[in-house]
Motif scaffolding. Sequence first.
Motif, PDB file in Angstrom:
ATOM      1  N   THR A   1      -1.873  -1.897  -4.258  1.00  0.00           N
ATOM      2  CA  THR A   1      -0.738  -1.742  -5.163  1.00  0.00           C
ATOM      3  C   THR A   1      -0.769  -0.391  -5.876  1.00  0.00           C
ATOM      4  OG1 THR A   1      -0.533  -4.118  -5.447  1.00  0.00           O
ATOM      5  CG2 THR A   1       0.410  -2.740  -7.185  1.00  0.00           C
TER       6      THR A   1
ATOM      7  N   GLY B   1       8.185  -9.536  -5.169  1.00  0.00           N
ATOM      8  CA  GLY B   1       6.756  -9.600  -4.893  1.00  0.00           C
ATOM      9  C   GLY B   1       6.240 -11.029  -4.818  1.00  0.00           C
ATOM     10  N   ALA B   2       5.017 -11.171  -4.299  1.00  0.00           N
ATOM     11  CA  ALA B   2       4.391 -12.493  -4.191  1.00  0.00           C
ATOM     12  C   ALA B   2       4.132 -13.082  -5.576  1.00  0.00           C
ATOM     13  CB  ALA B   2       3.075 -12.374  -3.426  1.00  0.00           C
ATOM     14  N   PHE B   3       3.770 -12.213  -6.505  1.00  0.00           N
ATOM     15  CA  PHE B   3       3.452 -12.659  -7.871  1.00  0.00           C
ATOM     16  C   PHE B   3       4.647 -13.373  -8.497  1.00  0.00           C
ATOM     17  CE2 PHE B   3       2.655 -12.191 -12.405  1.00  0.00           C
ATOM     18  CZ  PHE B   3       1.283 -12.294 -12.543  1.00  0.00           C
TER      19      PHE B   3
ATOM     20  N   ILE C   1      -8.145 -16.877  -9.346  1.00  0.00           N
ATOM     21  CA  ILE C   1      -8.338 -15.446  -9.568  1.00  0.00           C
ATOM     22  C   ILE C   1      -7.242 -14.907 -10.490  1.00  0.00           C
ATOM     23  CG2 ILE C   1      -9.541 -15.060  -7.379  1.00  0.00           C
ATOM     24  CD1 ILE C   1      -6.756 -13.837  -6.413  1.00  0.00           C
TER      25      ILE C   1
ATOM     26  N   LEU D   1      -5.404 -20.698  -2.564  1.00  0.00           N
ATOM     27  CA  LEU D   1      -5.451 -19.243  -2.325  1.00  0.00           C
ATOM     28  C   LEU D   1      -6.116 -18.987  -0.980  1.00  0.00           C
ATOM     29  CD1 LEU D   1      -5.117 -16.316  -3.404  1.00  0.00           C
ATOM     30  CD2 LEU D   1      -7.390 -16.565  -4.419  1.00  0.00           C
TER      31      LEU D   1
ATOM     32  N   ASP E   1      -0.887 -19.045  -1.828  1.00  0.00           N
ATOM     33  CA  ASP E   1      -0.714 -17.599  -1.964  1.00  0.00           C
ATOM     34  C   ASP E   1      -1.343 -16.946  -0.727  1.00  0.00           C
ATOM     35  OD1 ASP E   1      -1.008 -14.907  -2.559  1.00  0.00           O
ATOM     36  OD2 ASP E   1      -1.993 -15.200  -4.501  1.00  0.00           O
TER      37      ASP E   1
ATOM     38  N   ALA F   1      -0.547 -13.586  -0.056  1.00  0.00           N
ATOM     39  CA  ALA F   1       0.043 -12.268  -0.337  1.00  0.00           C
ATOM     40  C   ALA F   1      -0.331 -11.178   0.668  1.00  0.00           C
ATOM     41  CB  ALA F   1      -0.326 -11.835  -1.745  1.00  0.00           C
ATOM     42  N   ALA F   2      -1.630 -11.044   0.962  1.00  0.00           N
ATOM     43  CA  ALA F   2      -2.075  -9.902   1.795  1.00  0.00           C
ATOM     44  C   ALA F   2      -2.534 -10.390   3.167  1.00  0.00           C
ATOM     45  CB  ALA F   2      -3.213  -9.168   1.084  1.00  0.00           C
TER      46      ALA F   2
HETATM   47  C1  LIG Z   1      -1.202  -8.428  -3.777  1.00  0.00           C
HETATM   48  C2  LIG Z   1      -1.485  -9.844  -4.178  1.00  0.00           C
HETATM   49  C3  LIG Z   1      -0.623 -10.556  -5.036  1.00  0.00           C
HETATM   50  C4  LIG Z   1       0.550  -9.901  -5.697  1.00  0.00           C
HETATM   51  O1  LIG Z   1       1.529  -9.610  -4.771  1.00  0.00           O
HETATM   52  P1  LIG Z   1       2.793  -8.675  -5.144  1.00  0.00           P
HETATM   53  O2  LIG Z   1       3.612  -8.726  -3.918  1.00  0.00           O
HETATM   54  O3  LIG Z   1       2.241  -7.335  -5.463  1.00  0.00           O
HETATM   55  O4  LIG Z   1       3.448  -9.313  -6.311  1.00  0.00           O
HETATM   56  C5  LIG Z   1      -0.895 -11.889  -5.289  1.00  0.00           C
HETATM   57  N1  LIG Z   1      -1.971 -12.493  -4.763  1.00  0.00           N
HETATM   58  C6  LIG Z   1      -2.841 -11.850  -3.949  1.00  0.00           C
HETATM   59  C7  LIG Z   1      -4.024 -12.584  -3.391  1.00  0.00           C
HETATM   60  C8  LIG Z   1      -2.622 -10.497  -3.634  1.00  0.00           C
HETATM   61  O5  LIG Z   1      -3.474  -9.846  -2.827  1.00  0.00           O
END
Ligand SMILES: *Cc1c(COP(=O)(O)O)cnc(C)c1O
Length: 404
Positions: free
Chosen positions: A56, A106-108, A150, A186, A214, A216-217
């Motif tokens: 990020t 975003g994922a958040f 986390i 997660l 989640d 996200a990545a």
């Molecule tokens: C990057 C990340 C997020 C946040 O994602 P954004 O798209 O930046 O909001 C949430 N959880 C994990 C595990 C991430 O690596």
Amino acid sequence: MINRRQLIQRLSAFPFLGGLMATPSTISAGVAKAPKRDLFKELGVRTFINAAGTLTYMTGSLMHEEVLDTINNAAKEFCMLDELQDKVGEKIASLVHSEAAVVTSGAFSGMTLGLAGILTGMDEKKVKALPHLEYTGMKSEVICQASHDIVYNQALTNTGCKIVRVETAEDVAKAVNERTALMHFLHIESDKGKIQHEEWVALGKTHGIPTSIDIAADVPPVSNLWRFNDMGFDFVVISGGKAIRGPQSAGLLMGKKDIIAAARLSMPPRGFNIGRGMKINKEEILGMYVALEKYINQDHDKEWKEWETRIALIKNAVSTIQGITTEIKIPPLGNHTPTLHVSWDTDKIKITDKQLREALRNGNPSIELGGGTANSVSVTAFMLKPGQEKIVATRLKEALSMVR
Ligand SMILES: *Cc1c(COP(=O)(O)O)cnc(C)c1O
């Protein structure tokens, strides 16, 4: 051990790359065209070769031309924000095997909004009340395995909920009560928890609690886009601006129809609610859609081989140096890409990881390496532009050879 200043002086005495770096203005010399503004130059903002990854603080990833074209074209017309989310959401849902989907910032924010949807349902009064849950009849607890709790879970507590940590299925049974809103998982820490994905979903069903995950990545592999929807998680979130290479400020919330519909009550264009500041514009919505489509349809095997070739080139360049050890690892759960770990014997190579990192950062062109330990760094190739692996290889070799 030489000091930092000497090191930087020595390394910056190597202008070898200057000649290779044809700038756009030298290429188009002779064509009478006003040069494009380079805002990075104008503002003195350092740009660099990203051998670190999709971070990020390094602005995530670079968007493909198709995505940039989409953003450009989208910017030239008006449309209704909700209609666009409806239509794009339907397309995305069918691509990722979910009942519904919405592009979030975003994922958040996907985590916050998904949970908000579960808490409020379609009740506008509850939407307005968030994050104040007391005396509203809304639930207030999210169950999560301790190892999955986390920093990003702040996205969940932003709704006013608190996290209840568990470790075993028995703990879940004890933790569930009339206040439990969600059971969150997660993926990237799934090897650290006692309960795996399928069991988590099954426990949610047993106790009548929705489950979320989640990721996200966590592409590649591309199949993760639908794997957890197929598995039965009630909602799934992923970042748009990591390996999918959509806009950095975008992400996806995928899941059950009623959750997505309710989540959207906490999103723009509606105000005022906890999601009003999580605005996503038409350019990002369409950019995200096109990036996702392109990501799904691309040749993943070919791309993987390209990453391996680049990493092998860098590995071969440095592994001939006395005192260097190299190892290629592939993180299994997230940031799943060949990652080169370069470590060194500090008796033979007198440099710290911090000094090495800074040396490459301060050279020309600037290079960012991935994290490591006191005597190691890591390198990924998935954010490199074609050819940049040669620059990284040469500069890394040079820096490590010079401090013997
Ligand atoms: C990057 C990340 C997020 C946040 O994602 P954004 O798209 O930046 O909001 C949430 N959880 C994990 C595990 C991430 O690596």
